[in-house]
Each structure stands twice: as C-alpha cells, then as structure tokens.
Design an enzyme around this catalytic site. Structure first.
Site, PDB file in Angstrom:
ATOM      1  N   HIS A 117       0.875  -1.205  -0.026  1.00 35.75           N
ATOM      2  CA  HIS A 117       0.034   0.042  -0.039  1.00 35.75           C
ATOM      3  C   HIS A 117       0.930   1.223   0.057  1.00 35.75           C
ATOM      4  O   HIS A 117       1.988   1.214   0.519  1.00 35.75           O
ATOM      5  CB  HIS A 117      -0.728  -0.138   1.169  1.00 35.75           C
ATOM      6  CG  HIS A 117      -1.849   0.997   1.325  1.00 35.75           C
ATOM      7  ND1 HIS A 117      -1.689   2.449   1.823  1.00 35.75           N
ATOM      8  CD2 HIS A 117      -3.110   0.809   1.167  1.00 35.75           C
ATOM      9  CE1 HIS A 117      -2.861   2.861   1.667  1.00 35.75           C
ATOM     10  NE2 HIS A 117      -3.816   2.197   1.296  1.00 35.75           N
ATOM     11  N   ASP A 188       3.301  -4.465   8.283  1.00 41.12           N
ATOM     12  CA  ASP A 188       1.894  -3.774   8.217  1.00 41.12           C
ATOM     13  C   ASP A 188       0.763  -4.798   8.356  1.00 41.12           C
ATOM     14  O   ASP A 188       0.553  -5.746   7.498  1.00 41.12           O
ATOM     15  CB  ASP A 188       2.022  -3.139   6.786  1.00 41.12           C
ATOM     16  CG  ASP A 188       0.631  -2.493   6.478  1.00 41.12           C
ATOM     17  OD1 ASP A 188      -0.581  -2.509   7.240  1.00 41.12           O
ATOM     18  OD2 ASP A 188       0.588  -1.731   5.415  1.00 41.12           O
ATOM     19  N   GLN A 191      -4.372  -5.270   7.031  1.00 42.95           N
ATOM     20  CA  GLN A 191      -5.279  -6.447   6.337  1.00 42.95           C
ATOM     21  C   GLN A 191      -5.252  -7.797   6.889  1.00 42.95           C
ATOM     22  O   GLN A 191      -5.757  -8.836   6.205  1.00 42.95           O
ATOM     23  CB  GLN A 191      -4.904  -6.241   4.862  1.00 42.95           C
ATOM     24  CG  GLN A 191      -5.000  -5.069   3.973  1.00 42.95           C
ATOM     25  CD  GLN A 191      -6.399  -4.508   4.147  1.00 42.95           C
ATOM     26  OE1 GLN A 191      -7.395  -5.397   4.009  1.00 42.95           O
ATOM     27  NE2 GLN A 191      -6.739  -3.269   3.909  1.00 42.95           N
ATOM     28  N   LYS A 214     -10.197  -1.124  10.637  1.00 40.18           N
ATOM     29  CA  LYS A 214     -10.310  -2.472   9.876  1.00 40.18           C
ATOM     30  C   LYS A 214     -10.711  -3.669  10.573  1.00 40.18           C
ATOM     31  O   LYS A 214     -11.065  -4.789  10.027  1.00 40.18           O
ATOM     32  CB  LYS A 214      -9.214  -2.316   9.014  1.00 40.18           C
ATOM     33  CG  LYS A 214      -8.932  -1.371   8.022  1.00 40.18           C
ATOM     34  CD  LYS A 214      -7.671  -1.590   7.342  1.00 40.18           C
ATOM     35  CE  LYS A 214      -7.339  -0.177   6.317  1.00 40.18           C
ATOM     36  NZ  LYS A 214      -8.016  -0.207   5.185  1.00 40.18           N
ATOM     37  N   CYS A 351      -4.732   2.307  -3.832  1.00 43.07           N
ATOM     38  CA  CYS A 351      -3.273   2.896  -3.262  1.00 43.07           C
ATOM     39  C   CYS A 351      -2.390   1.754  -3.237  1.00 43.07           C
ATOM     40  O   CYS A 351      -1.470   1.514  -2.553  1.00 43.07           O
ATOM     41  CB  CYS A 351      -3.782   3.132  -1.724  1.00 43.07           C
ATOM     42  SG  CYS A 351      -4.768   4.485  -1.660  1.00 43.07           S
TER      43      CYS A 351
END
Length: 393
Positions: A117, A188, A191, A214, A351
């Site tokens: 991203h 990261d 997700q 999220k 993105c």
C-alpha cells in the site's frame, strides 16, 4: 439477516431496493452493536480527558483507555502493554516509525514487497530512503530465496496481507532472514489483524502496525507495537502528555508508551478497539478464521469459473481480498453497476500503483470480506457480474 450480520445494524438496510451486500471491508469494516454501544456509553457516562486529571471522570476514562491497551497487547501477543502505542491508524503509525528512524534511513535502503500500500511506501521515501522490492513470480508469490539484504538495508517493511490480492506473506520467514543480518522488521498488519491470529513474539518483528477501523472499531484509532529493543527511540511527535519535565532549555520524556502519544488521542475510538476485540474473542478467532476461509474460497472458486473474468494473484495462502477484472468492461463501470444491484465493491488502483504497473493494468474490481459475509453474498456478487456481462454482450 442471518449469522454474524445480525450484529451489524447498518447491514439491515436496503440499497436501491435490494439487501445491502457490503464487500468493501479492506477499505473499512462495519461496526457491531457492541462497539457502537461502547462508544455511545463512553460519551454518555465516562467522557473526560485522560492521564491529566485527578477527578472521577478522568480517572474512569484513563482506566478504560489503559484497559484497552492491555487488551490490544494480549490480542497481538506482546510481552507487556508498554510495547503498545496508540496512533491515529496504520498510516500514522508507519509515519511515526519513519520519522523516528529517519537519521538511519536517510540515503540507505528499506526492503519492501511489490504489493505494498502507498502508506508503506511514501513515508520511507519522505525519510529519504531508497526502496528495494523483494522479487515475486507471476502469481505474486514472494521469491524469498532472492531476498537481497546488504549493509545498506536498514529496515524491512512488509505487508502481512495484500490489500489488493489477499496474498498472505510469510512474515515469520522474512523476519528470520532479516534477523540473520541484524535488520529490524516492520509488519503492516492492517489487512491481517481482523482475519488471522497474530503473535508478535512468534513473528519476532520489531514493529507492527494496524488500524482500528479495519477490525470493526472506530476510525482515527490505530496501534503501533514496538519491541522493547527500540523503546528508547526519539519520539516523532512532541507536546502534552508525552513529557516528563519541560523547561525552555531542555525537555525530558515519559517512559514508553506515553512518550510516543503526544496530545489528546481519539479516546473513544481507542476504547472502541477494546470492544471490537471483545466481540471477536466472544465469537472465537478460530471460528471467525474458518468461516471467512470458507466464504473466501467459495468466492475465489466461483470467480475462477467465469470465462470472461481475470482474477489476479495466486499465492500459497490468501485471505480477505480478491481483485479481478471483466473482459471489455472498465473496472469503474463494473463498480457503478454493481452498486445499483446493492453490492458494494471497490474499484481503482487501491493505493497500490506499483503493483498495478507490474500487472500492466490501471486498476481492478476488489471484493473484500469480513466475518459477516456469507456464501449468499458471494452469489449476489456473481449474479451481479453476470448481469454486467450481459449488458456488454
């Protein structure tokens, strides 16, 4: 509504006369009643600023805030709650790390993947680091045998799960490779935190970042895990709350994590993360993972069966998101028409422009899933795609 969807009031509405099928969860998830009630209750009964007051409301607000830190710490497997800093979200957390590490990054390399991203690209460039990507094959599997770490590599910053493809990277193996070269690792988890169990001790990463919105909590609240190894980093932000002693000549800082939390945070949003963790744990993380895997596999299989649909990525393990395109139909047009059928999907480059360039496409249609999605939702998605195809043939 059936299953877990009954806990999410927004899903009870109709869109253009049809039951809403929400498949844009990689962008943000909907909120269960328990989270909504927690936010409302906080503002009704406990709202006050934290850590600075000795009065009753401030004490109660501070207690709920710090209790959430303990819940997050346990949820990600941190050694202690002092390793958990609250941020405004994943992007804010990455930027904080980039600012703190900037002196060592400037003119050196950050190793990333080709599916990142923009939030895991731009902050490192702003810190004047050079980005280098781990090679991947045509199915977007990372070629870990080709990882090139040199004495210029000062950080490995990798997504756990791609927000576009749903590909799950082997972050533990990547971390092991990095640690063999004494290079710190940032994961990261924006997700993955809502889909997969996380244990930062097992992963052995130095930083892990995620967003509350999220994982069924509020926007404006996020998490930065920092291994004790980096507990003495220079704070990226200065102001009230993070200081020990201030004079016009010199300022000293609080111990972690407060030294990294300047100013008044989004208190209600952070407390909502505790409520979202409670909600997921009440259902059971294994149950959630199994349900989501069943729905995701069903969706992927149905899409792969369609002659005029191209599905992107085919890695060893996948979850969360599926990106695809219809032959001869622009992804934006597909998204507009699906919306009229009550199905919310995302279109565009998500993105992730470097990934789109490597796939030689401008963008995709993305369907992304959460615990409240069902196989019936997938059937609605497929039905919508078939109707779009008919309009263009």
């Amino acid at each position: 509504m059936t299953g877990f969807a009954k806990d999410f009031p927004i899903l009870a509405q109709k869109v253009y006369g049809k039951r809403l099928v929400y498949l844009d969860n990689a962008a943000t998830t909907q909120k269960p009643n328990s989270v909504i009630d927690t936010i409302s209750d906080f503002y009704k009964t406990d709202y006050s600023n934290i850590h600075r007051g000795v009065h009753y409301l401030s004490e109660r607000s501070s207690e709920r805030y710090e209790k959430t830190r303990e819940k997050v710490s346990d949820f990600i497997g941190a050694r202690n709650s002092s390793e958990v800093t609250f941020t405004a979200g994943t992007t804010d957390a990455i930027n904080q790390v980039a600012r703190s590490l900037e002196p060592s990054l400037r003119g050196n390399e950050v190793l990333v993947t080709g599916v990142e991203h923009h939030s895991n690209i731009v902050p490192w460039q702003m810190a004047e680091a050079k980005l280098k990507a781990i090679p991947m094959d045509e199915d977007c599997n990372l070629l870990l045998d080709s990882v090139d770490i040199t004495d210029k590599t000062k950080l490995v910053a990798i997504s756990h799960v791609s927000n576009v493809l749903g590909s799950v990277n082997d972050i533990k193996e990547i971390t092991e490779i990095a640690k063999d070269h004494d290079v710190p690792v940032l994961v990261d988890a924006a997700q993955s935190i809502q889909h997969l169990p996380l244990d930062v001790k097992d992963i052995d990463c130095d930083f892990l970042v995620a967003s509350g919105h999220k994982m069924y909590a509020s926007t404006g609240a996020g998490v930065l895990y920092t291994n004790d190894r980096f507990s003495d980093l220079m704070p990226a932000k200065g102001g009230g709350g993070m200081v020990d002693k201030v004079s016009l000549e010199k300022t000293t800082y609080q111990e972690p994590p407060l030294r990294y939390e300047a100013g008044t945070p989004h208190i209600a949003g952070i407390i909502s993360m505790g409520a979202s963790i409670d909600y997921m744990q009440k259902i059971g993380l294994e149950k959630i993972e199994k349900h989501e895997n069943d729905v995701y596999s069903y969706a992927r299989d149905r899409l792969l069966e369609m002659d005029n649909v191209t599905v992107y990525g085919n890695t060893t393990r996948m979850c969360g998101s599926i990106s695809f395109n219809l032959d001869q139909v622009h992804h934006y047009d597909v998204g507009l028409m699906m919306d009229k059928m009550g199905v919310a999907v995302r279109t565009g480059h998500h993105c992730a422009q470097p990934l789109m360039e490597s796939l030689t496409i401008e963008g995709t249609v993305r369907a992304s899933f959460a615990l409240y999605n069902t196989k019936e939702d997938v059937d609605r998605l497929i039905e919508g795609i078939e109707k779009v195809e008919m309009m263009y043939t």
